[in-house]
Design a protein around this motif. Sequence first.
Motif, PDB file in Angstrom:
ATOM      1  N   LEU A 127       0.825  -1.207   0.000  1.00 27.72           N
ATOM      2  CA  LEU A 127       0.000   0.000   0.000  1.00 27.72           C
ATOM      3  C   LEU A 127       0.859   1.256   0.000  1.00 27.72           C
ATOM      4  N   ARG A 128       1.923   1.227   0.752  1.00 27.80           N
ATOM      5  CA  ARG A 128       2.825   2.378   0.763  1.00 27.80           C
ATOM      6  C   ARG A 128       3.479   2.571  -0.599  1.00 27.80           C
ATOM      7  N   ARG A 129       3.833   1.476  -1.248  1.00 25.38           N
ATOM      8  CA  ARG A 129       4.427   1.553  -2.578  1.00 25.38           C
ATOM      9  C   ARG A 129       3.431   2.107  -3.596  1.00 25.38           C
ATOM     10  N   ILE A 130       2.185   1.661  -3.505  1.00 26.92           N
ATOM     11  CA  ILE A 130       1.153   2.133  -4.423  1.00 26.92           C
ATOM     12  C   ILE A 130       0.919   3.631  -4.259  1.00 26.92           C
ATOM     13  N   ALA A 131       0.915   4.102  -3.022  1.00 22.99           N
ATOM     14  CA  ALA A 131       0.645   5.516  -2.763  1.00 22.99           C
ATOM     15  C   ALA A 131       1.754   6.417  -3.275  1.00 22.99           C
ATOM     16  N   ARG A 132       2.976   5.928  -3.296  1.00 24.99           N
ATOM     17  CA  ARG A 132       4.117   6.798  -3.614  1.00 24.99           C
ATOM     18  C   ARG A 132       4.566   6.735  -5.067  1.00 24.99           C
ATOM     19  N   ARG A 133       4.253   5.660  -5.775  1.00 20.39           N
ATOM     20  CA  ARG A 133       4.760   5.563  -7.136  1.00 20.39           C
ATOM     21  C   ARG A 133       3.859   6.349  -8.097  1.00 20.39           C
ATOM     22  N   PRO A 134       4.371   6.758  -9.257  1.00 15.95           N
ATOM     23  CA  PRO A 134       3.571   7.520 -10.218  1.00 15.95           C
ATOM     24  C   PRO A 134       2.427   6.683 -10.783  1.00 15.95           C
ATOM     25  N   SER A 135       1.259   7.274 -10.824  1.00 17.06           N
ATOM     26  CA  SER A 135       0.101   6.586 -11.375  1.00 17.06           C
ATOM     27  C   SER A 135      -1.075   7.543 -11.393  1.00 17.06           C
ATOM     28  N   GLU A 136      -2.110   7.184 -12.146  1.00 17.08           N
ATOM     29  CA  GLU A 136      -3.361   7.930 -12.109  1.00 17.08           C
ATOM     30  C   GLU A 136      -4.091   7.613 -10.800  1.00 17.08           C
ATOM     31  N   GLU A 137      -5.007   8.509 -10.424  1.00 13.68           N
ATOM     32  CA  GLU A 137      -5.687   8.351  -9.143  1.00 13.68           C
ATOM     33  C   GLU A 137      -6.572   7.105  -9.113  1.00 13.68           C
ATOM     34  N   GLN A 138      -7.391   6.889 -10.142  1.00 16.38           N
ATOM     35  CA  GLN A 138      -8.308   5.751 -10.101  1.00 16.38           C
ATOM     36  C   GLN A 138      -7.584   4.419 -10.108  1.00 16.38           C
ATOM     37  N   PRO A 139      -6.567   4.203 -10.975  1.00 24.44           N
ATOM     38  CA  PRO A 139      -5.817   2.940 -10.871  1.00 24.44           C
ATOM     39  C   PRO A 139      -5.162   2.748  -9.514  1.00 24.44           C
ATOM     40  N   ARG A 140      -4.692   3.845  -8.919  1.00 23.58           N
ATOM     41  CA  ARG A 140      -4.075   3.729  -7.600  1.00 23.58           C
ATOM     42  C   ARG A 140      -5.112   3.274  -6.568  1.00 23.58           C
ATOM     43  N   ARG A 141      -6.313   3.813  -6.649  1.00 22.23           N
ATOM     44  CA  ARG A 141      -7.364   3.400  -5.702  1.00 22.23           C
ATOM     45  C   ARG A 141      -7.802   1.964  -5.957  1.00 22.23           C
ATOM     46  N   ASP A 142      -7.860   1.562  -7.223  1.00 17.16           N
ATOM     47  CA  ASP A 142      -8.245   0.181  -7.533  1.00 17.16           C
ATOM     48  C   ASP A 142      -7.234  -0.814  -6.981  1.00 17.16           C
ATOM     49  N   ARG A 143      -5.950  -0.493  -7.094  1.00 14.95           N
ATOM     50  CA  ARG A 143      -4.924  -1.398  -6.614  1.00 14.95           C
ATOM     51  C   ARG A 143      -4.916  -1.437  -5.084  1.00 14.95           C
ATOM     52  N   ALA A 144      -5.145  -0.285  -4.463  1.00 15.29           N
ATOM     53  CA  ALA A 144      -5.245  -0.265  -3.000  1.00 15.29           C
ATOM     54  C   ALA A 144      -6.450  -1.074  -2.525  1.00 15.29           C
ATOM     55  N   LEU A 145      -7.543  -1.030  -3.293  1.00 15.40           N
ATOM     56  CA  LEU A 145      -8.712  -1.829  -2.948  1.00 15.40           C
ATOM     57  C   LEU A 145      -8.404  -3.317  -3.034  1.00 15.40           C
ATOM     58  N   ALA A 146      -7.637  -3.714  -4.054  1.00 14.61           N
ATOM     59  CA  ALA A 146      -7.268  -5.124  -4.188  1.00 14.61           C
ATOM     60  C   ALA A 146      -6.403  -5.584  -3.026  1.00 14.61           C
ATOM     61  N   ILE A 147      -5.460  -4.753  -2.608  1.00 15.74           N
ATOM     62  CA  ILE A 147      -4.614  -5.108  -1.460  1.00 15.74           C
ATOM     63  C   ILE A 147      -5.465  -5.208  -0.196  1.00 15.74           C
ATOM     64  N   THR A 148      -6.415  -4.289  -0.041  1.00 16.65           N
ATOM     65  CA  THR A 148      -7.304  -4.338   1.121  1.00 16.65           C
ATOM     66  C   THR A 148      -8.109  -5.628   1.127  1.00 16.65           C
ATOM     67  N   ALA A 149      -8.604  -6.038  -0.048  1.00 15.05           N
ATOM     68  CA  ALA A 149      -9.366  -7.288  -0.137  1.00 15.05           C
ATOM     69  C   ALA A 149      -8.488  -8.493   0.198  1.00 15.05           C
ATOM     70  N   ALA A 150      -7.233  -8.462  -0.240  1.00 16.07           N
ATOM     71  CA  ALA A 150      -6.322  -9.564   0.085  1.00 16.07           C
ATOM     72  C   ALA A 150      -6.089  -9.633   1.587  1.00 16.07           C
ATOM     73  N   TRP A 151      -5.898  -8.486   2.202  1.00 16.83           N
ATOM     74  CA  TRP A 151      -5.734  -8.466   3.661  1.00 16.83           C
ATOM     75  C   TRP A 151      -7.006  -8.956   4.346  1.00 16.83           C
ATOM     76  N   GLY A 152      -8.155  -8.558   3.796  1.00 23.18           N
ATOM     77  CA  GLY A 152      -9.417  -9.024   4.361  1.00 23.18           C
ATOM     78  C   GLY A 152      -9.562 -10.531   4.290  1.00 23.18           C
ATOM     79  N   LEU A 153      -9.098 -11.123   3.193  1.00 28.68           N
ATOM     80  CA  LEU A 153      -9.152 -12.580   3.077  1.00 28.68           C
ATOM     81  C   LEU A 153      -8.222 -13.236   4.083  1.00 28.68           C
ATOM     82  N   LEU A 154      -7.077 -12.621   4.317  1.00 28.13           N
ATOM     83  CA  LEU A 154      -6.122 -13.157   5.279  1.00 28.13           C
ATOM     84  C   LEU A 154      -6.670 -13.100   6.708  1.00 28.13           C
TER      85      LEU A 154
END
Length: 271
Positions: free
Chosen positions: A187-214
């Motif tokens: 999540l920290r890597r996603i927030a800091r690397r260059p990207s558009e806002e919506q793709p960044r939020r989508d990837r953060a959502l995927a990481i959150t879902a993975a943590w939720g599954l864990l």
Amino acid sequence: MHDTGTNTSTRTRARTHTHVTPPLPPVVPPETAARARVDLYARWSGLAAGAAAAWAVATRDDGLGIGILYAIPAFGLCAVAGVLLGDALTPPPRGPVRSAGLTPRRARDYVPPRTTRLLAAQALALITLLVAAAAMAAPDDQGRAGRSLSATCQGMTETVGPWPGLFYGAPVLASLAIGTAACAWSLRRIARRPSEEQPRRDRALAITAAWGLLISTPLLGTTTFATGALLGLDCMGASGAAWFLIPVALSAASTMTWSLTTIVSPRAGRR
């Protein structure tokens, strides 16, 4: 007699009616579509590897109940690894250099707030349950510590199992610690690397879902085993504690369903 004026007006309105064509969906650039496919295939691969690992561990059960309980963290870790792999294999979009504000981006600005708070509460519930179960655990009839629950009611001592003491809870806590650290780093890597806002939020959502599954998967397994053990005791207090765990199990099942849906189909999990 026919009202010709009315018929003429109706025909006129019918002739002047125009069909409105719905707007076409936006065209997705081929590079963006390719990145999305790589990410999604990596997520599916992680889930498939997790299912295979869970099956392999579960089939090696030696009668102690280790198989199914150890299969739960194995599945969760593989699912997290698949999401992290998809993020690592997906490069940021290439394009012209853009200016950005001086305010540093934080990982918590891109995760869904309500879902993240729920997952944090479930993680705390899982840790609390495992610590309490470890404190209450007793050795089984073979002297293995942390595998059974023993209680004395009306002068009689009962022992039931399997019970989620450290014999079972230690690998769950270890996988939770490893997976949480990996998700936080990503999540920290996603927030800091260059990207558009919506793709960044989508990837953060995927990481959150993975943590939720864990979190939700071992929470569901732990509450299920603990409830079964408590209901196996004749003590009234034990039965009351078992019914208290049922809403926790239902909440974990709901979170696990959302996490799986979000990982498999990213658009379905958007809030």
